[in-house]
Enzyme design. Sequence first.
Site, PDB file in Angstrom:
ATOM      1  N   ARG A 107       4.259   6.820   8.894  1.00 15.33           N
ATOM      2  CA  ARG A 107       5.508   6.968   8.121  1.00 15.33           C
ATOM      3  C   ARG A 107       6.521   7.811   8.894  1.00 15.33           C
ATOM      4  NH1 ARG A 107       3.149   9.337   2.866  1.00 15.33           N
ATOM      5  NH2 ARG A 107       5.299   9.671   2.244  1.00 15.33           N
ATOM      6  N   LYS A 140      12.574  15.815  -0.343  1.00 13.27           N
ATOM      7  CA  LYS A 140      13.637  15.055  -1.019  1.00 13.27           C
ATOM      8  C   LYS A 140      13.352  14.970  -2.525  1.00 13.27           C
ATOM      9  CE  LYS A 140      12.958  11.259   1.441  1.00 13.27           C
ATOM     10  NZ  LYS A 140      11.933  11.639   2.419  1.00 13.27           N
ATOM     11  N   ARG A 188       0.067  17.716  -0.546  1.00 13.06           N
ATOM     12  CA  ARG A 188       0.805  17.265  -1.731  1.00 13.06           C
ATOM     13  C   ARG A 188      -0.138  16.624  -2.749  1.00 13.06           C
ATOM     14  NH1 ARG A 188       6.169  13.941  -0.808  1.00 13.06           N
ATOM     15  NH2 ARG A 188       4.857  12.331   0.111  1.00 13.06           N
ATOM     16  N   ARG A 232      -1.494  10.995  -3.265  1.00  7.02           N
ATOM     17  CA  ARG A 232      -0.924   9.656  -3.117  1.00  7.02           C
ATOM     18  C   ARG A 232      -1.706   8.888  -2.064  1.00  7.02           C
ATOM     19  NH1 ARG A 232       5.526   9.959  -2.357  1.00  7.02           N
ATOM     20  NH2 ARG A 232       5.040   8.529  -0.667  1.00  7.02           N
TER      21      ARG A 232
HETATM   22  P1  AMP Z   1       8.676   7.559  -0.660  1.00  8.07           P
HETATM   23  O1  AMP Z   1       8.154   7.853  -2.022  1.00  8.07           O
HETATM   24  O2  AMP Z   1      10.183   7.586  -0.594  1.00  8.07           O
HETATM   25  O3  AMP Z   1       8.038   8.399   0.408  1.00  8.07           O
HETATM   26  O4  AMP Z   1       8.272   6.037  -0.337  1.00  8.07           O
HETATM   27  C1  AMP Z   1       6.929   5.624  -0.243  1.00  8.07           C
HETATM   28  C2  AMP Z   1       6.831   4.310   0.490  1.00  8.07           C
HETATM   29  O5  AMP Z   1       7.541   3.295  -0.233  1.00  8.07           O
HETATM   30  C3  AMP Z   1       7.447   4.290   1.882  1.00  8.07           C
HETATM   31  O6  AMP Z   1       6.563   4.794   2.871  1.00  8.07           O
HETATM   32  C4  AMP Z   1       7.727   2.793   2.063  1.00  8.07           C
HETATM   33  O7  AMP Z   1       6.542   2.086   2.360  1.00  8.07           O
HETATM   34  C5  AMP Z   1       8.173   2.380   0.656  1.00  8.07           C
HETATM   35  N1  AMP Z   1       9.638   2.544   0.505  1.00  8.07           N
HETATM   36  C6  AMP Z   1      10.292   3.440  -0.258  1.00  8.07           C
HETATM   37  N2  AMP Z   1      11.623   3.303  -0.141  1.00  8.07           N
HETATM   38  C7  AMP Z   1      11.827   2.297   0.752  1.00  8.07           C
HETATM   39  C8  AMP Z   1      12.980   1.696   1.331  1.00  8.07           C
HETATM   40  N3  AMP Z   1      14.210   2.139   1.037  1.00  8.07           N
HETATM   41  N4  AMP Z   1      12.786   0.678   2.211  1.00  8.07           N
HETATM   42  C9  AMP Z   1      11.562   0.229   2.513  1.00  8.07           C
HETATM   43  N5  AMP Z   1      10.427   0.764   2.038  1.00  8.07           N
HETATM   44  C10 AMP Z   1      10.548   1.793   1.156  1.00  8.07           C
END
Ligand code: AMP
Length: 219
Positions: free
Chosen positions: A171, A13, A127, A160
Amino acid sequence: MNLLIMGPPGAGKGSQAVIIKERYNIPHISTGAMFREAIKAKTKTGLLAKEYIDKGELVPDSVTIELVRERLQADDTKNGFLLDGFPRTIAQAQALDQILSEVGKKIDKVINLVVDEEILVIRISGRRVCKTCGETYHIVNKKPKVEEICDVCGGELIQRADDNVATVTNRIKVYYEKTRPLLNYYDDKGILINIDGSGEIEETFRYVEKIMEDANDLT
Ligand code: AMP
């Protein structure tokens, strides 16, 4: 155009979002990136979010929705935006519809990247991200020119904290339980488009381009 990009962790994404942002000149709004910024700045939201992110859990809806509500008020979203990583629950999707309807807007298209689970784990474990600017790399598929150094800003590349195997597994589980049901939510509205996200970044982007061209033909 108001877009959402969806898909499981590791679907690509973020990589697509960076290209879409450049090509179509719309802001890329990533709640994950916003949380990482907040953690770095040690704000109250950041400290709270870290508790959840480190375990691969979702940050509570109330916190996440407020963050997005504020962000969508910014001027740069006037001519469209790309949301990445939000919504992740039905409650978030409903809140987003409400926030947008208050200003006479709606989501136009939802691009869903379809990728098999084995590929996700390989992608996430390899990553690397730039500590300074957030640019993403992969130790096999998208190597930096100089090992462990960001091509864009010269910053240090790191893994990360939530890209370790245990957190990633959770996740992905959370994705299937809480986020995947959203695909039906958007399919019912007739705005969901599934594309194959298992190939190279450029290959996937060609499908995105096609979606954008088709959307323009309709307007
Ligand atoms: P991402 O960078 O989108 O993979 O997000 C990393 C982490 O941030 C996720 O595993 C969640 O813990 C938190 N997070 C990101 N976006 C959301 C969301 N829309 N709702 C809840 N937690 C989020």
